[in-house]
Design an enzyme around this catalytic site. Structure first.
Site, mmCIF file in Angstrom:
data_model
loop_
_atom_site.group_PDB
_atom_site.id
_atom_site.type_symbol
_atom_site.label_atom_id
_atom_site.label_comp_id
_atom_site.label_asym_id
_atom_site.label_seq_id
_atom_site.Cartn_x
_atom_site.Cartn_y
_atom_site.Cartn_z
ATOM 1 N N ARG A 184 36.149 50.113 53.579
ATOM 2 C CA ARG A 184 34.977 50.803 53.039
ATOM 3 C C ARG A 184 34.043 49.901 52.240
ATOM 4 O O ARG A 184 32.830 49.921 52.429
ATOM 5 C CB ARG A 184 35.402 51.973 52.124
ATOM 6 N N THR A 185 34.617 49.119 51.323
ATOM 7 C CA THR A 185 33.748 48.346 50.430
ATOM 8 C C THR A 185 32.952 47.321 51.240
ATOM 9 O O THR A 185 31.726 47.227 51.115
ATOM 10 C CB THR A 185 34.595 47.653 49.341
ATOM 11 N N LYS A 190 42.161 25.021 53.806
ATOM 12 C CA LYS A 190 42.389 23.576 53.618
ATOM 13 C C LYS A 190 42.554 23.245 52.142
ATOM 14 O O LYS A 190 42.589 22.079 51.771
ATOM 15 C CB LYS A 190 41.198 22.792 54.173
ATOM 16 N N ARG A 215 35.347 40.251 47.141
ATOM 17 C CA ARG A 215 36.636 40.844 46.755
ATOM 18 C C ARG A 215 37.672 39.727 46.791
ATOM 19 O O ARG A 215 37.688 38.925 47.726
ATOM 20 C CB ARG A 215 37.044 41.978 47.697
ATOM 21 N N HIS A 256 36.634 47.550 39.841
ATOM 22 C CA HIS A 256 35.997 47.845 41.125
ATOM 23 C C HIS A 256 34.761 48.694 40.774
ATOM 24 O O HIS A 256 34.715 49.881 41.048
ATOM 25 C CB HIS A 256 36.991 48.616 41.994
HETATM 26 N N1 CP Z 1 37.883 52.327 48.319
HETATM 27 C C1 CP Z 1 38.044 51.053 48.734
HETATM 28 O O1 CP Z 1 37.880 50.105 47.965
HETATM 29 O O2 CP Z 1 38.396 50.949 50.047
HETATM 30 P P1 CP Z 1 38.605 49.567 50.819
HETATM 31 O O3 CP Z 1 39.809 48.896 50.203
HETATM 32 O O4 CP Z 1 38.804 49.953 52.244
HETATM 33 O O5 CP Z 1 37.383 48.744 50.593
#
Ligand code: CP
Length: 313
Positions: A59-60, A88, A109, A137
């Protein structure tokens, strides 16, 4: 806050006015894109945005990349480090300094807590944290607040129950903090003893005015009648002891039978992905908003990108 050139690393970087501004911008964007035949707004044409996902995401990453494309920006990046020079032994700093040569902004991320803050300090371009370990997040919190405001017409005055892994779930940490900035909020934290909301956070938000906090192990009638039931996955990957995960993994299951006790207008949210904590028989109920919630990631992330790049809507 003037957003131009800033990084968004933690929800704590934002005041309630900032949050209101971002959610208002997202609402305008949603309205504009729904009226646009192409569903796009080419405001950020000519910009390059890097999407650096060192850790899995559906999603993110995809909602950020959809947001970038809908704004007309070019997208570069990776999903997983296979095929990059991280394999590497390249340091995070060197990766960040290199990507900053190509891009106007980084969305990232990374499994390491503090990694996004570190990159924001060395890269010299805005950084948006798409999740750093069990830490923060912030854009998930913004889309959660947007979903609540859209469905309930307000945020202040609501009762929100958070159910599941409140220890390792970064989304509930950020959301609980953000909700504490609003007025007359009642938070019900439902978890096994071993997965309670961290004490430092409960202590901190308890000090705010006009907030009620209840901690319980049970999905009580009050939980079922809350304005929002926010369910989280038990975060297998964060458990040091796999046996403890197996003991706790099915602590709560929200299913259609349990939901018979819910209020008609109670909404069920989940940041997703889910394992089995919400049964699929809930998916078709009007209370279930977790897939539209994921969809709200697009206008909210479009808003954030535009504001950090210094554009107005
Ligand atoms: N909600 C969320 O962060 O989903 P993902 O881990 O799929 O990005």
């Amino acid at each position: 806050m003037n957003f131009k050139g800033r990084s968004i690393i933690s929800i704590r970087d934002l005041s309630v006015d900032d949050i209101t501004n971002i959610l208002g911008t997202a609402q305008k964007i949603e309205s504009l894109t729904s009226q646009s035949p192409s569903k796009t707004l080419n405001i950020a044409k000519g910009k390059v945005i890097a999407s650096l996902f060192f850790e899995p995401s559906t999603r993110t990453r995809l909602s950020f990349e959809t947001a970038m494309q809908m704004l007309g920006a070019k997208v570069i990046g990776f999903s997983g480090t296979e095929g990059t020079s991280v394999k590497k032994g390249e340091t995070l700093k060197d990766t960040a300094l290199t990507v900053a040569q190509y891009a106007d902004m980084i969305v990232m991320r990374h499994p390491l807590e503090g990694s996004a803050r570190y990159v924001s300090e060395v890269a010299g371009i805005p950084v948006i944290n798409g999740g750093d370990g069990a830490n923060q997040h912030p854009t998930q919190t913004l889309l959660d607040l947007y979903t609540i405001a859209k469905r309930k017409g307000k945020i202040s005055g609501l009762t929100i129950a958070m159910v599941g892994d409140l220890k390792y779930g970064r989304t509930v940490h950020s959301l609980a903090y953000a909700l504490s900035l609003f007025d007359n909020i009642r938070l019900i934290f439902v978890s096994p003893e071993e997965l309670k909301m961290p004490k430092y956070l409960v202590d901190e938000i308890s000090k705010k005015q006009n907030i009620d906090i209840v901690e319980t192990r049970d999905i009580s009638d009050e939980v079922l009648k809350s304005d929002v039931i926010y369910v989280t996955r038990i975060q297998k990957e964060r458990f040091p002891d796999p046996q403890e995960y197996h003991r706790l993994k099915s602590a709560y299951v929200i299913d259609a039978k349990l939901m018979e006790g819910a209020a008609k207008n109670t909404i069920v949210m989940h940041p997703l992905p889910r394992v089995d904590e919400i049964s699929t028989d809930v998916d078709t109920m009007e209370n279930a908003v977790y897939f539209p919630q994921a969809g709200n990631g697009v206008p909210v992330r479009m808003a954030l990108i535009l504001l950090l790049l210094g554009y107005d809507v």
